[in-house]
Design a protein around this motif. Sequence first.
Motif, PDB file in Angstrom:
ATOM      1  N   TYR A  85     -19.165  22.165  44.912  1.00  0.00           N
ATOM      2  CA  TYR A  85     -18.161  21.100  45.046  1.00  0.00           C
ATOM      3  C   TYR A  85     -16.941  21.258  44.146  1.00  0.00           C
ATOM      4  O   TYR A  85     -15.975  20.499  44.291  1.00  0.00           O
ATOM      5  CB  TYR A  85     -18.801  19.743  44.738  1.00  0.00           C
ATOM      6  CG  TYR A  85     -19.996  19.416  45.587  1.00  0.00           C
ATOM      7  CD1 TYR A  85     -19.857  18.955  46.892  1.00  0.00           C
ATOM      8  CD2 TYR A  85     -21.281  19.589  45.085  1.00  0.00           C
ATOM      9  CE1 TYR A  85     -20.965  18.668  47.679  1.00  0.00           C
ATOM     10  CE2 TYR A  85     -22.403  19.306  45.858  1.00  0.00           C
ATOM     11  CZ  TYR A  85     -22.232  18.846  47.152  1.00  0.00           C
ATOM     12  OH  TYR A  85     -23.335  18.571  47.924  1.00  0.00           O
ATOM     13  N   THR A  88     -12.610  23.209  45.087  1.00  0.00           N
ATOM     14  CA  THR A  88     -11.535  22.715  45.945  1.00  0.00           C
ATOM     15  C   THR A  88     -10.229  22.654  45.162  1.00  0.00           C
ATOM     16  O   THR A  88     -10.223  22.648  43.923  1.00  0.00           O
ATOM     17  CB  THR A  88     -11.857  21.308  46.475  1.00  0.00           C
ATOM     18  OG1 THR A  88     -11.913  20.402  45.367  1.00  0.00           O
ATOM     19  CG2 THR A  88     -13.192  21.297  47.213  1.00  0.00           C
ATOM     20  N   GLU A  89      -9.114  22.586  45.887  1.00  0.00           N
ATOM     21  CA  GLU A  89      -7.815  22.464  45.231  1.00  0.00           C
ATOM     22  C   GLU A  89      -7.730  21.160  44.443  1.00  0.00           C
ATOM     23  O   GLU A  89      -7.165  21.116  43.349  1.00  0.00           O
ATOM     24  CB  GLU A  89      -6.693  22.513  46.284  1.00  0.00           C
ATOM     25  CG  GLU A  89      -6.469  23.892  46.890  1.00  0.00           C
ATOM     26  CD  GLU A  89      -5.984  24.894  45.862  1.00  0.00           C
ATOM     27  OE1 GLU A  89      -4.851  24.764  45.377  1.00  0.00           O
ATOM     28  OE2 GLU A  89      -6.763  25.808  45.527  1.00  0.00           O
ATOM     29  N   GLU A 162      -9.956  27.209  55.709  1.00  0.00           N
ATOM     30  CA  GLU A 162      -9.180  26.028  55.320  1.00  0.00           C
ATOM     31  C   GLU A 162      -7.707  26.203  55.690  1.00  0.00           C
ATOM     32  O   GLU A 162      -7.163  27.299  55.597  1.00  0.00           O
ATOM     33  CB  GLU A 162      -9.313  25.777  53.813  1.00  0.00           C
ATOM     34  CG  GLU A 162     -10.735  25.481  53.364  1.00  0.00           C
ATOM     35  CD  GLU A 162     -10.815  25.157  51.887  1.00  0.00           C
ATOM     36  OE1 GLU A 162      -9.803  24.667  51.343  1.00  0.00           O
ATOM     37  OE2 GLU A 162     -11.875  25.387  51.288  1.00  0.00           O
TER      38      GLU A 162
END
Length: 227
Positions: A85, A88-89, A162
Motif C-alpha cells: 500500500y 502509490t504517488e 496506471e
Amino acid sequence: MSYSIAIDGPAGAGKSTIAKTIAKKLNFIYVDTGAMYRAIGLYFLRLGITDEAVIEERCKEASVSIQYEDGEQQVILNNENVNGYIRTEEAGKMASAVAKLKAVRSQLVELQRELAKTSNVIMDGRDIGTFVLPNADMKIYLTASSKVRADRRYQELILKGEKCDLLQIEEDIIARDKQDMNREFAPLRQADDAILVDSSEMSKDEVVEKIISLYNNVGKDGSFCGN
C-alpha cells in the motif's frame, strides 16, 4: 563489527532499487527508510489528516517496525504489513510531507540507528549520511536529472497499468526536491564525505557495479574518504 553504507539522494533517483541489489550481492541487510516514512504517511492519509501540528502530536499512534521474510524487508504499520500500500504517488507525497516533521523523524531514526549497530546494513533515504548515520563507513549521494527520474517513474507506473502524465510526474518530483532540500530539520543534501554518483546516463547494473567497486577498493579497510 558492523559496517554501514549510506545512500542519499532525491526522489526517483533509484536509491531503493540500487541499495536492495547491492545488499543482496554483499549479504547486507537493506533498510528502506523511505518505506518507513511512507508507512506513517499512509497512516495519516487513511485518517485524512494533513495538519502538521496534529501529525506531530499523534505520530506515536503509528507504530512502524521492520521485519524480514526470505531476506525481503516487510514494513509493519500497527501490526499490518503495508508493503502493498505504500508505493502509490499519494503515499509518496504524504511521506515527503511528514518526513520534514521533527517528531516523526526522531521516532524513526532511533529504530534505524539500532539496526545499524547490530548488523551490516545498507540504508537509503534523504539524510542517512548527514543525520541518521553521520559516521557511516561509506556514503554515496545518488542523483539523476529530474527529467530522467520522471521518465523512470512514468515507465514504472505504465507497467503497473496506471494512467499517468509525464509532465505532472516531473513537476511533482521537482516540488518534492524543493520540499526535501528546504525543510528545517535534516534537509536533503550531499554529505561532505559522500561520493557523488549521477545515474542520468547509467543503467542500474552500471550504478551497482560502480558502488560495489568503490566498496571493494576503498571501503572495506575504513579508509573511504569520499574522493
